[in-house]
Design an enzyme around this catalytic site. Structure first.
Site, short mmCIF file in Angstrom:
data_model
loop_
_atom_site.label_atom_id
_atom_site.label_comp_id
_atom_site.label_asym_id
_atom_site.label_seq_id
_atom_site.Cartn_x
_atom_site.Cartn_y
_atom_site.Cartn_z
CG ASN A 1 73.72 35.50 54.66
OD1 ASN A 1 73.75 34.81 54.90
ND2 ASN A 1 74.17 36.96 53.74
CG ASP B 1 64.85 34.89 46.06
OD1 ASP B 1 63.60 34.62 45.87
OD2 ASP B 1 65.10 34.60 47.75
N GLY C 1 70.68 31.29 46.89
CA GLY C 1 71.03 30.49 45.61
C GLY C 1 69.46 30.37 44.42
CB CYS D 1 71.82 35.63 46.36
SG CYS D 1 71.53 34.24 45.69
CB ILE E 1 63.37 38.97 49.63
CG1 ILE E 1 63.53 38.41 51.30
CG2 ILE E 1 63.77 37.81 48.89
CD1 ILE E 1 62.62 37.83 50.86
#
Lengths: 617, 738
Positions: free
Chosen positions: A303, A394, A392, A389, A329
């Site tokens: 990321n 999921d 923020g 995550c 996801i």
């Protein structure tokens, strides 16, 4: 025949009808307004037993063949309304019905062409979001499917055709107003907030700080609104760390946020660092603030390339970072797809267990639960935590809400759970619209993912492990999931509060909780025993996790037959028996000595009984 | 608290943390004088050897915690007696009277591992030299795992105890060495409690007549084998079709005889038969078989279907192999091992094949049920000795069809009828004597219990007994005290219990039966054997019990209209040909897909509301066949749900049941009808719900330091899911912050 599942189809025979007497365990979504509906529909040509909601309008009817994967081809008539697809077989004994809200439809395809050979090879193939596919066959002559395909396509995906979602057209009325279930301020007050360490801020009142957060936020008392603005610049999509829950005794807090914008160069932000330290200091016993990064380590590193990242050791010296290895996801979406392959239409026979394992669905469930257990455990021992995550909305929502469910028995009540969903999911901007794709035709949209389904599955796993700890039952969870797609209620529409305000969702639609709370008797778990201060730690091991058969495989008539829980059924019978005895006893008391009669309770109604049982005997 | 190295010297492993060190202990001993710890011994039990300063430890994560004590080996058990004063807390709620928490009956020992220099090695009986390992890991047949360290024991004692344990639990011995013999010589003869119980033992002609009368069987009780004159494998009395003569039975010493098991209300019946010896002149055996089949069909009045089990079910060796793999999944040494094995849990389960074997047995049983119930065809189950899978199948069929066998006494009677009288070689199959070269050991009876458990968990209200009852029964197999499980046949037992010398003037030994539950559990504990969900028979039948009314209940299981003209009417040449081939040793495997063949049965059964006093069919699809959690996971600390599990709902049902009883009593008192006697079953009240573990009543409740189990080593598990894993959640559409 209100017993028949609204979303299900069912072989209706006389024996079946008598078999389905227990009302508390059938997986149906029932509307108590169907009586009103039939009155309204008098204007139209009478259509025997097609359910209709207030505000629902018939679009078209057509003779069609439903290719049932379990019973073969069934001739009948399909009715399309602006809310549902309803099929009824011509055959009466056994009659078959199919009742599918259009919101459930993910994809409509034409199968076969005008020249296709073979019986029933020309028609429509409908993929649903709730683990089933529907196939209809039509006559090949005269492009008979063109009209129905176009109408269905139009009404199943209204937003792609500049139409309104049904929730905005519905005229349903309920005795309860579900929009009143949750108020952020009242919920914080229930937790004992604000106090001398934590304050409410209205800095986001107009969504100017963060457009995906709610208007009311709970932040450290020491942090000024100016501080918050500075911190927001360093957090992805301005989702700053805010309080989700505070431990009533040790005052440790669960904070939620998005990833810090560290980037490739490893940027630092003094305000963010100071802010996290303020959080750590607040309860006076957190030596190190634990930051749970829901992602796998590698993903967090990756990321950085897109400007994100995680809290580095150097920058955050009073914090420890723990990665929880929960996948993103896309992985979850593919996992559920694989699960569908092995349960629909036929349940994989010979290698059931290894097939189940290869979907990884339960493994993901395990990771999510394991993460939440760690959060809850940390908090119980008096340490404040921060959960994030990437954005923020999921994995973070899964972790905070599940750990809150473990820690706080209030969230295990009927109302409490509604508050939890409203708060951690809806108000904090889980992107329901993008994840579910309400009214949108782009079935292959990469933004779609069953994150909320996964959360409800985790809750179900917990109810399985603690069958007496939750006030609600399985039907409640299934009803939530069914209405996640149905577009009948406004509850799960749109991505965040700012959009909902814009669309006037509260004013123009009905809340799912209105329906549930107007008839909550059927969603009550008869085994519920109130135990206020108990922390639940489920065992996140494959030994205990099981596939939620009655949800994922419910379309298979053979599996559904098995899902009547005999323990619950028996318990209800015994409750009724006790009721009888209580009544009898009361009658005897009256006849024995009239003066006691005033004292004795009136015969307990079923709901009273449930409460009565909760008191230790 | 003191850390001690673990024997090996160079050990880098985490060391034990114990409450008491040996040094402390010596002081303690001096203080308390010669207060030696006496083990609790049963009548006839003698201590062979013992060792002090043995450390019993459990492996939690990285730390090892332990307790010092004495390890003993008697002629009954291996016992560990803790040096700590007897448990301060209340005694375990669910206590076996014969055994304490740290006792292992010798026959319950499954495998022993020795650990020396951090190497774990399987100990094999007969190969033990004077060296002894520093640690012992004892895996039990009831799936407990014990860890003992001998490091701090005196060398002489350690050596002795090690050799003693290995000798007495892992080496071949004679039947007379089994503890039951010493016990019965010493113990006062148990009160004839079996008389009072409702369990039929099937040792007398009367029992068989009762059973025959109950099911309205059209057969006769044969005394041809009285005093075992024909066969030592057969019971003295059994039931055969009328047309089978004593000469027929004598002909092949009981082989090839259709033994009656049970009669369906329609008149058809279930029979079982041992294969004829293969070396027979063709003509003779063929003619003989024809006669026997004619006898079964009552001269072709009722059709018969022959089920040869060898062609459709796994061999005993496969059973043993599969179970060995399966049980290994539950014999867990450490937390690390637990979480590592968790990752491949489902595929490991599948690879063991055990659940599949359970499924196959249930499927086969459904097929047989289908013949009896829908086609009204008699079924003849054929197996080499008709005493292994044959027992599994015949018992399952009867449980599915006849609600009597779902009561506790009915179930016990069934086991007596099909297993004990049926000549199942319990001794050989359990391999209690460690005689390797003899028969194949195989968990056949356990397989049966597993199948029953599947039915029980799917249809709980149909059974009078609970899961706990089944688990305790499965444990009792490994307690070498009960005549039920100690012999290969009734003849075997009768000869074994005879006094050694005729002039000894002693009556035969009175071995207890496992059904004498009071020997193991007090009333309070026994109340856990009753299933509170059980839906009893309608009350009006109670008054009329023992009469033919029971029959009427059974026959309502399926609409009678189903007795369509059966395509299988009469028995066909094809069947006999088939049978002939079987007996000639050429086995034809005709693998029908049972789910297909019994589809109609399922459909008609599912169309009706489930009658728990009627036909019961198992669900057999993948998700429905499960692991018997209580039996297999009860000792695994990582798998305990603190304050949860299905036991919590059962407990609520129990509470409600007792409340209803109170109300019932009160109503009766008030309405002055005190005469009616309501059964006053004691309701078990244990620790509060929230303090219980999901394995209740099995895991000891004391000293449970609760920590949530957090899976370790999960990182590798999803290693290479796909490229999707690397994708970002939201394909960045250039949000403001980037």
């Amino acid at each position: 025949m209100t017993m028949l599942g609204e979303f299900g189809f069912r072989l209706k025979t006389q024996t079946m009808a008598s078999a389905s007497t227990p009302t508390y365990n059938s997986n149906n979504l029932e509307n108590n307004s169907s009586k009103n509906a039939s009155r309204e529909s008098l204007r139209m040509e009478p259509l025997a037993d097609v359910p209709q909601l207030p505000g629902e309008e018939r679009i078209t009817d057509k003779d069609i063949i439903y290719i049932c994967p379990f019973n073969g081809a069934v001739k009948g008539k399909v009715s399309i309304t602006n809310y549902r697809l309803f099929f009824k077989s011509f055959e009466v004994d056994p009659a078959m019905t199919l009742d599918v809200p259009l919101g459930v439809i993910s994809r409509i395809e034409k199968m076969g062409g005008a020249s296709s050979r073979g019986e029933n090879s020309y028609g429509l193939d409908i993929t649903c979001k709730d683990m089933r596919n529907l196939r209809f066959a039509l006559k090949q002559e005269g492009h008979s499917r063109r009209d129905i395909f176009e109408l269905l396509f139009r009404y199943a995906f209204p937003l792609s055709h500049s139409l309104q979602l049904f929730a905005f057209l519905s005229q349903e009325k309920f005795s309860e107003n579900g929009w009143n279930v949750y108020s952020a301020i009242l919920e914080y007050r229930r937790q004992g907030l604000p106090n001398n360490k934590w304050r409410i801020t209205f800095v986001n009142e107009q969504y100017e700080l963060c457009d995906t957060y709610p208007t009311v936020l709970m932040v450290p008392f020491k942090a000024t609104d100016e501080d918050l603005r500075k911190v927001s610049a360093f957090r992805s999509r301005n989702r700053i760390p805010v309080v989700s829950w505070i431990h009533p005794v040790n005052q440790a807090v669960i904070m939620r946020c998005s990833q810090p914008l560290v980037g490739m160069s490893g940027k630092r932000n003094k305000d963010d660092e100071r802010y996290l330290d303020t959080i750590r200091e607040a309860n006076g016993q957190t030596a190190k603030l634990t930051i749970y990064d829901a992602r796998p380590n590698v993903n967090a590193v990756a990321n950085k390339a897109t400007g994100g990242g995680y809290e580095g050791e150097d920058a955050y010296q009073n914090a420890e970072l723990v990665f929880l290895d929960i996948h993103n996801i896309h992985v979850m979406r593919e996992s559920l797809k694989k699960l569908k392959d092995i349960v629909y239409p036929q349940v994989e026979e010979t290698h059931w267990l290894s097939s189940l394992e290869s979907t990884h669905w339960l493994e993901h469930i395990k990771l999510v639960l394991a993460g939440a257990i760690q959060v809850a455990d940390k908090l119980s021992s008096g340490n404040s935590v921060v959960v994030h995550c990437s954005d923020g909305w999921d994995r973070t929502a899964q972790l905070t809400s599940l750990s809150m469910l473990m820690l706080d028995s209030y969230y295990r009540t009927m109302t409490g759970f509604q508050v939890l969903v409203q708060k951690e999911w809806i108000s904090f901007g889980h992107k329901f619209s993008s994840r579910i794709g309400h009214g949108d035709k782009n079935h292959a949209d990469a933004d779609r993912s069953p994150i909320f389904v996964q959360f409800i599955d985790c809750v179900w796993q917990m109810t399985k492990q603690f069958p007496t700890a939750f006030e609600f039952n399985e039907l409640f969870l299934m009803t939530i999931l069914d209405n996640l797609y149905s577009c009948r209620f406004g509850t799960f529409l749109y991505n965040c509060e700012s959009v909902r305000d814009n669309m006037e969702v509260k004013e123009k639609t009905v809340s799912l909780w209105s329906m549930i709370n107007s008839e909550n008797g059927k969603y009550i778990n008869p085994f519920y025993t109130k135990e206020s201060s108990r922390v639940l730690y489920p065992v996140a091991s494959m030994r205990h996790l099981e596939l939620w058969v009655s949800y994922y495989i419910r379309w298979n008539p053979r599996i559904r037959q098995q899902q009547q829980n005999p323990v619950e059924q028996r318990y209800m019978e015994m409750l009724a028996l006790r009721d009888q005895y209580l009544k009898k006893l009361e009658e005897l008391q009256i006849s024995d000595s009239p003066r006691i009669a005033n004292n004795s309770n009136s015969p307990a109604s079923p709901t009273q009984l449930v409460h009565h049982v909760q008191t230790p005997l | 608290m003191l850390s001690l190295g673990s024997g090996g010297g160079k050990s880098t492993k985490p060391s034990f943390v114990s409450y008491v060190t040996p040094e402390d202990m010596k002081i303690k001993e001096k203080e308390e004088g010669l207060r030696s710890k006496h083990p609790y011994l049963l009548p006839g039990e003698v201590v062979f050897c013992s060792a002090n300063h043995v450390l019993k430890y459990t492996q939690e994560d990285v730390s090892q915690r332990g307790v010092y004590g004495t390890l003993l080996c008697t002629n009954f058990k291996i016992a560990f007696i803790s040096d700590e004063s007897a448990s301060q807390e209340t005694a375990p709620p669910f206590r076996n009277k014969l055994l304490s928490e740290n006792d292992i009956p010798l026959t319950c020992v499954d495998n022993i591992y020795g650990v020396s220099d951090e190497k774990k090695k399987l100990i094999i009986g007969g190969q033990v030299k004077s060296k002894y390992p520093s640690k012992l890991i004892i895996q039990c047949k009831d799936l407990r795992v014990f860890h003992f360290s001998l490091t701090y024991a005196k060398e002489e004692e350690a050596k002795k105890i090690f050799q003693g344990i290995v000798h007495h639990s892992l080496e071949p011995k004679s039947l007379k060495c089994v503890f039951a013999f010493s016990y019965c010589e010493t113990a006062s003869p148990s009160q004839a409690s079996r008389k009072s119980s409702l369990t039929l033992m099937f040792e007398t002609k009367e029992d068989w007549s009762v059973e025959l009368g109950r099911t309205k069987g059209n057969c006769k009780v044969s005394s041809a084998n009285e005093d075992y004159v024909i066969s030592e494998k057969l019971p003295q009395f059994f039931v055969v079709p009328f047309a089978v003569s004593d000469d027929d039975i004598l002909r092949f010493l009981g082989k090839g005889i259709p033994f009656w098991c049970w009669s369906h209300h329609s008149g058809c019946a279930l029979f079982k038969m041992a294969c004829l010896p293969t070396i027979q002149e063709d003509g003779i055996s063929q003619k003989y078989m024809h006669r026997m089949l004619d006898a079964v069909t009552q001269d072709q009045l009722c059709p018969v279907k022959i089920e040869d089990l060898s062609s459709c079910l796994p061999a005993l060796q496969d059973l043993q192999l599969s179970y060995n793999k399966f049980k290994q999944l539950f014999l867990i040494d450490s937390t690390t091992e637990f979480w590592v094995s968790d990752m491949k849990w489902f595929s490991s389960l599948e690879n063991s094949g055990w659940l599949e074997i359970i499924r196959q047995c249930l499927m086969k049983a459904v097929e047989i049920v289908d013949y009896l119930e829908s086609a009204h065809t008699s079924v003849l189950i054929v197996e080499e000795h008709c005493s292994d899978l044959c027992c599994v199948l015949s018992s399952l069929v009867q449980i599915m069809l006849d609600p009597y066998y779902r009561t506790r006494s009915g179930f016990q009677s069934l086991i007596q009828k099909e297993w004990v009288a049926g000549g199942h070689s319990f001794l050989d199959r359990c391999n209690h004597l460690y005689q390797k070269e003899k028969e194949v050991p195989a968990p056949v009876f356990l397989l049966f219990l597993e199948c029953v458990w599947q039915l029980l968990q799917q249809h709980a209200p149909a059974f009078q007994f609970s899961e706990t009852y089944l688990t305790v029964l499965s444990d009792s197999i490994n307690i070498p005290l009960f005549s039920t499980f100690l012999f290969n046949s009734q003849h075997h037992r009768d000869t074994a219990i005879k006094p050694g010398h005729p002039e000894a003037q002693r009556s035969p030994l009175n071995f207890p039966s496992v059904w004498d539950w009071s020997l193991q559990f007090d009333c309070k504990a026994q109340s856990l054997f009753t299933n509170p969900l059980y839906v009893e028979k309608p009350i009006q039948d109670k008054a009329l019990r023992k009469t033919s009314h029971q029959k009427h209940q059974r026959q309502l299981s399926l609409p009678n209209t189903l007795s369509k003209p059966s395509p299988r009417k009469g028995f066909f040449k094809e069947e006999t040909d088939n049978l002939k081939k079987i007996f000639l040793g050429k086995r034809i495997s005709k693998w029908l897909n049972p789910t297909e063949s019994s589809k109609e049965l399922y459909e008609s059964w599912q169309r009706k509301p489930l009658d728990y006093q009627g036909l019961l069919l198992p669900y057999l699809d993948g998700p429905s066949v499960r692991v018997w959690m209580q039996r297999y996971l009860r000792w695994v600390p990582e798998a305990q749900i603190f304050g949860g599990g299905s036991i919590t709902t059962v407990n609520r049902v129990l509470e409600l049941a007792s409340e209803i009883q109170d109300l019932q009593k009160e109503v009766e008192r008030r309405s002055c009808r005190m005469n009616s006697s309501t059964a006053w079953t004691q309701v078990y009240s244990g620790p509060p719900l929230s303090a219980r573990l999901s394995s209740f009543p099995f895991t000891a409740t004391h000293a449970w330091s609760f920590k949530p189990a957090i899976p370790s080593s999960i990182r590798q598990s999803l290693g290479s899911v796909s490229s999707l894993a690397d994708k970002e959640d939201d394909d960045c559409q250039g949000s403001g912050v980037l």
